[in-house]
Design a protein around this motif. Sequence first.
Motif, PDB file in Angstrom:
ATOM      1  N   GLN A 155     -11.440  -1.148   0.372  1.00 54.77           N
ATOM      2  CA  GLN A 155     -10.102  -1.896   0.804  1.00 54.77           C
ATOM      3  C   GLN A 155     -10.289  -1.711   2.550  1.00 54.77           C
ATOM      4  O   GLN A 155      -9.866  -2.596   3.128  1.00 54.77           O
ATOM      5  N   GLY A 156     -10.455  -0.562   2.980  1.00 55.61           N
ATOM      6  CA  GLY A 156     -10.286  -0.375   4.495  1.00 55.61           C
ATOM      7  C   GLY A 156      -8.877  -0.330   4.827  1.00 55.61           C
ATOM      8  O   GLY A 156      -8.497  -0.194   6.062  1.00 55.61           O
ATOM      9  N   GLU A 157      -7.916  -0.142   3.989  1.00 55.08           N
ATOM     10  CA  GLU A 157      -6.380  -0.142   4.556  1.00 55.08           C
ATOM     11  C   GLU A 157      -6.030   1.176   4.087  1.00 55.08           C
ATOM     12  O   GLU A 157      -6.313   1.785   2.843  1.00 55.08           O
ATOM     13  N   PRO A 158      -4.949   1.711   4.690  1.00 57.52           N
ATOM     14  CA  PRO A 158      -4.463   2.872   4.532  1.00 57.52           C
ATOM     15  C   PRO A 158      -3.451   2.777   3.203  1.00 57.52           C
ATOM     16  O   PRO A 158      -3.017   1.690   3.082  1.00 57.52           O
ATOM     17  N   LEU A 159      -3.356   3.797   2.613  1.00 56.89           N
ATOM     18  CA  LEU A 159      -2.319   4.359   1.540  1.00 56.89           C
ATOM     19  C   LEU A 159      -1.281   5.006   1.932  1.00 56.89           C
ATOM     20  O   LEU A 159      -1.655   6.259   2.145  1.00 56.89           O
ATOM     21  N   VAL A 160       0.091   4.623   1.861  1.00 56.37           N
ATOM     22  CA  VAL A 160       1.091   5.659   2.038  1.00 56.37           C
ATOM     23  C   VAL A 160       1.663   6.047   0.707  1.00 56.37           C
ATOM     24  O   VAL A 160       1.819   5.575  -0.064  1.00 56.37           O
TER      25      VAL A 160
ATOM     26  N   GLN B 109       0.953  -1.142  -0.149  1.00 52.85           N
ATOM     27  CA  GLN B 109       0.002   0.199  -0.033  1.00 52.85           C
ATOM     28  C   GLN B 109       0.804   1.123  -0.091  1.00 52.85           C
ATOM     29  O   GLN B 109       0.537   2.375   0.485  1.00 52.85           O
ATOM     30  N   ILE B 110       1.974   1.098  -0.730  1.00 58.18           N
ATOM     31  CA  ILE B 110       2.962   2.291  -0.557  1.00 58.18           C
ATOM     32  C   ILE B 110       2.920   2.852  -2.191  1.00 58.18           C
ATOM     33  O   ILE B 110       3.407   1.921  -3.045  1.00 58.18           O
ATOM     34  N   LYS B 111       2.543   3.909  -2.341  1.00 58.27           N
ATOM     35  CA  LYS B 111       2.791   4.591  -3.609  1.00 58.27           C
ATOM     36  C   LYS B 111       3.313   6.097  -3.845  1.00 58.27           C
ATOM     37  O   LYS B 111       3.339   6.630  -2.800  1.00 58.27           O
ATOM     38  N   PRO B 112       4.260   6.125  -4.879  1.00 55.23           N
ATOM     39  CA  PRO B 112       4.697   7.573  -5.211  1.00 55.23           C
ATOM     40  C   PRO B 112       3.619   8.735  -5.450  1.00 55.23           C
ATOM     41  O   PRO B 112       2.493   8.383  -5.641  1.00 55.23           O
ATOM     42  N   ILE B 113       3.982   9.717  -4.964  1.00 58.08           N
ATOM     43  CA  ILE B 113       3.199  10.886  -5.295  1.00 58.08           C
ATOM     44  C   ILE B 113       2.570  10.954  -6.544  1.00 58.08           C
ATOM     45  O   ILE B 113       1.440  11.257  -6.878  1.00 58.08           O
ATOM     46  N   SER B 114       3.436  10.621  -7.579  1.00 54.97           N
ATOM     47  CA  SER B 114       3.062  10.514  -9.147  1.00 54.97           C
ATOM     48  C   SER B 114       1.986   9.859  -9.277  1.00 54.97           C
ATOM     49  O   SER B 114       1.321   9.822 -10.028  1.00 54.97           O
ATOM     50  N   TYR B 115       2.072   8.612  -8.577  1.00 56.65           N
ATOM     51  CA  TYR B 115       1.072   7.460  -9.122  1.00 56.65           C
ATOM     52  C   TYR B 115      -0.354   8.199  -8.391  1.00 56.65           C
ATOM     53  O   TYR B 115      -1.486   7.821  -9.150  1.00 56.65           O
ATOM     54  N   LEU B 116      -0.355   8.860  -7.280  1.00 56.43           N
ATOM     55  CA  LEU B 116      -1.750   9.511  -6.634  1.00 56.43           C
ATOM     56  C   LEU B 116      -2.193  10.655  -7.692  1.00 56.43           C
ATOM     57  O   LEU B 116      -3.283  10.481  -8.040  1.00 56.43           O
TER      58      LEU B 116
END
Length: 91
Positions: free
Chosen positions: A27-32, A6-13
Amino acid sequence: MKLSSQIKPISYLKAHAAEIVRNMSGQGEPLVITQNGEAKVVMQDIESYEQTQETMALLKILALGSRQIEEGKVQPAGDVIQRLRDRSKSR
């Protein structure tokens, strides 16, 4: 909960914001979100956020109660009830 998936770079966001928002509630899970290789932000759906806030509030209440017990700022329930009964009779 495994955060590594659940870790993504800001470019993906930036490129997938609508998709991320759509998937967050399911999902209910956080995204970092990372910026320059460092974790900067955690995103989570509103239900998970509210649940986290409620849990934190309950933990604060428990901690306060424990502190009051340690400081001797408690009274037996029977004494308090009797005092309330006496007060209501005198009115």
